[in-house]
Scaffold this motif. Structure first.
Motif, PDB file in Angstrom:
ATOM      1  N   VAL A   1       5.721  14.481 -13.756  1.00  0.00           N
ATOM      2  CA  VAL A   1       5.116  13.129 -13.684  1.00  0.00           C
ATOM      3  C   VAL A   1       6.184  12.367 -12.979  1.00  0.00           C
ATOM      4  N   LEU A   2       7.472  12.568 -13.016  1.00  0.00           N
ATOM      5  CA  LEU A   2       8.884  11.990 -12.477  1.00  0.00           C
ATOM      6  C   LEU A   2       8.880  12.353 -11.056  1.00  0.00           C
ATOM      7  N   ARG A   3       8.810  13.674 -10.937  1.00  0.00           N
ATOM      8  CA  ARG A   3       8.932  14.334  -9.690  1.00  0.00           C
ATOM      9  C   ARG A   3       7.993  14.019  -8.755  1.00  0.00           C
ATOM     10  N   LEU A   4       6.346  13.935  -9.235  1.00  0.00           N
ATOM     11  CA  LEU A   4       5.566  13.608  -8.373  1.00  0.00           C
ATOM     12  C   LEU A   4       5.654  12.320  -7.934  1.00  0.00           C
ATOM     13  N   ALA A   5       6.142  11.450  -8.924  1.00  0.00           N
ATOM     14  CA  ALA A   5       6.084   9.789  -8.449  1.00  0.00           C
ATOM     15  C   ALA A   5       7.407   9.887  -7.250  1.00  0.00           C
ATOM     16  N   ALA A   6       8.294  10.303  -7.501  1.00  0.00           N
ATOM     17  CA  ALA A   6       9.622  10.336  -6.449  1.00  0.00           C
ATOM     18  C   ALA A   6       9.006  10.724  -5.407  1.00  0.00           C
ATOM     19  N   ALA A   7       8.109  11.981  -5.253  1.00  0.00           N
ATOM     20  CA  ALA A   7       7.813  12.502  -3.949  1.00  0.00           C
ATOM     21  C   ALA A   7       6.894  11.640  -3.124  1.00  0.00           C
ATOM     22  N   THR A   8       6.182  10.556  -3.753  1.00  0.00           N
ATOM     23  CA  THR A   8       5.331   9.729  -2.922  1.00  0.00           C
ATOM     24  C   THR A   8       5.777   8.494  -2.607  1.00  0.00           C
ATOM     25  N   ILE A   9       7.241   8.394  -2.702  1.00  0.00           N
ATOM     26  CA  ILE A   9       7.891   7.184  -2.408  1.00  0.00           C
ATOM     27  C   ILE A   9       8.212   7.092  -0.826  1.00  0.00           C
ATOM     28  N   GLY A  10       7.653   5.983  -0.038  1.00  0.00           N
ATOM     29  CA  GLY A  10       8.149   6.108   1.399  1.00  0.00           C
ATOM     30  C   GLY A  10       8.037   7.406   2.120  1.00  0.00           C
ATOM     31  N   THR A  11       8.971   7.416   3.072  1.00  0.00           N
ATOM     32  CA  THR A  11       8.964   8.749   4.173  1.00  0.00           C
ATOM     33  C   THR A  11      10.183   9.425   3.602  1.00  0.00           C
ATOM     34  N   GLY A  12      10.292  10.506   4.017  1.00  0.00           N
ATOM     35  CA  GLY A  12      11.407  11.642   3.874  1.00  0.00           C
ATOM     36  C   GLY A  12      12.692  10.751   4.134  1.00  0.00           C
ATOM     37  N   ALA A  13      12.906  10.054   5.147  1.00  0.00           N
ATOM     38  CA  ALA A  13      13.923   9.458   5.738  1.00  0.00           C
ATOM     39  C   ALA A  13      14.531   8.376   4.270  1.00  0.00           C
ATOM     40  N   VAL A  14      13.447   7.702   3.881  1.00  0.00           N
ATOM     41  CA  VAL A  14      13.686   6.698   2.799  1.00  0.00           C
ATOM     42  C   VAL A  14      14.052   7.618   1.548  1.00  0.00           C
TER      43      VAL A  14
ATOM     44  N   ARG B   1      -0.692  10.619 -10.261  1.00  0.00           N
ATOM     45  CA  ARG B   1      -1.585  10.261  -8.941  1.00  0.00           C
ATOM     46  C   ARG B   1      -1.238   8.845  -8.659  1.00  0.00           C
ATOM     47  N   LYS B   2      -1.004   8.994  -7.195  1.00  0.00           N
ATOM     48  CA  LYS B   2      -1.141   7.727  -6.357  1.00  0.00           C
ATOM     49  C   LYS B   2      -2.008   7.569  -5.498  1.00  0.00           C
ATOM     50  N   LEU B   3      -3.048   6.685  -5.358  1.00  0.00           N
ATOM     51  CA  LEU B   3      -3.890   6.889  -4.261  1.00  0.00           C
ATOM     52  C   LEU B   3      -3.227   6.218  -2.994  1.00  0.00           C
ATOM     53  N   PRO B   4      -3.969   6.496  -1.626  1.00  0.00           N
ATOM     54  CA  PRO B   4      -3.333   6.050  -0.743  1.00  0.00           C
ATOM     55  C   PRO B   4      -3.483   4.594  -0.493  1.00  0.00           C
ATOM     56  N   GLY B   5      -2.420   4.087   0.156  1.00  0.00           N
ATOM     57  CA  GLY B   5      -2.439   2.560   0.154  1.00  0.00           C
ATOM     58  C   GLY B   5      -2.675   2.180   1.737  1.00  0.00           C
ATOM     59  N   GLY B   6      -2.978   1.083   1.917  1.00  0.00           N
ATOM     60  CA  GLY B   6      -3.319   0.383   3.292  1.00  0.00           C
ATOM     61  C   GLY B   6      -2.123  -0.472   3.772  1.00  0.00           C
ATOM     62  N   PRO B   7      -1.996  -0.420   5.133  1.00  0.00           N
ATOM     63  CA  PRO B   7      -0.863  -0.930   5.678  1.00  0.00           C
ATOM     64  C   PRO B   7      -0.892  -2.761   5.414  1.00  0.00           C
ATOM     65  N   GLY B   8       0.080  -3.022   4.912  1.00  0.00           N
ATOM     66  CA  GLY B   8       0.443  -4.486   4.782  1.00  0.00           C
ATOM     67  C   GLY B   8      -0.402  -4.927   3.407  1.00  0.00           C
TER      68      GLY B   8
END
Length: 241
Positions: free
Chosen positions: A75-88, A154-161
């Motif tokens: 749960v923690l690993r998957l949450a971290a993997a969805t944050i921002g871009t690879g650079a972030v 699970r995190k759903l896709p987010g819309g811009p802005g």
């Protein structure tokens, strides 16, 4: 701006006493400082061992998000993997996400794990709960939890802005009175959580009904369309007592 790089907890305490401002990975504060001015003294915990632990039941506040791997619960690993871009993820830290960010993408996962926070203050180190961590924003040294039987995210896709996308985190724990399911959901900027028994004689529908009697009952129907299959899959993956 001077940067303080303590190598121990006592040194970090002294930096705080001297007025140092924690920077985490600086991904959230840099633009603000460029606009409003830099502090005289800042502090990074990247050299403090207690803030860099990655283990089965602990995660340091200075750990970069891209370093979070299979050593921690899914749960923690998957949450971290969805944050921002690879650079972030290569520059942002656990502490920065939980304490410095309004998005707090790791918070649902930490709540599902029933994690406790070890925090650093100028007068010492202490343990607190996640509610106080978020409300008072002390310096996070580490998160600690007990290993769950299983977990999911699970995190759903987010819309811009728009508002932060819906995120659902769950973990199944063994406790003194039997198995218990912990769920946390980020809906917009709000994070709601609840627990339900799920031992012998308790079916999936019983657990879901119990969750609806918690703060999670305020979630809209589209959120429950994500919660329901996640709970069902988690319980099926481990079976019953």
């Amino acid at each position: 701006m001077l940067l303080c790089l303590p190598t121990s907890v006592p040194e970090a305490r002294q930096c705080l006493a001297d007025g140092a401002v924690p920077i985490g990975g600086a991904t959230l504060v840099w633009a603000t400082w460029q606009r409003d001015g830099f502090p005289d003294l800042a502090m990074s915990l990247r050299e403090v061992p207690e803030a860099n632990v990655i283990g089965r039941e602990a995660l340091g506040g200075a750990v970069l998000l891209h370093r979070i791997d299979t050593a921690v619960p899914n749960v923690l690993r998957l949450a971290a993997a969805t944050i921002g871009t690879g650079a972030v993820r290569r520059s942002a830290t656990v502490g920065g996400n939980l304490v410095g960010s309004t998005l707090r993408c790791l918070l649902p996962a930490a709540l599902a794990l029933d994690a406790r926070a070890t925090v650093l203050e100028s007068d010492g180190v202490r343990e607190t709960d996640l509610a106080e961590l978020i409300a008072k924003r002390p310096v996070l040294l580490s998160l600690r939890w007990r290993t769950p039987l299983a977990s999911a995210y699970r995190k759903l896709p987010g819309g811009p802005g728009g508002e932060p996308p819906l995120a659902v985190a769950s973990a199944l724990h063994t406790e003194a009175d039997g198995r218990r399911l912990r769920i946390a959901v980020r809906d917009g900027y709000a994070v709601l959580s609840g627990t339900a028994p799920c031992g012998t004689g308790t079916g999936t529908e019983d657990s879901l009904a119990a969750l609806r009697d918690t703060a999670l009952g305020d979630l809209p129907d589209d959120a429950w369309e994500v919660v329901r299959p996640q709970v069902t899959g988690l319980l099926e993956s481990v079976g019953r007592d």
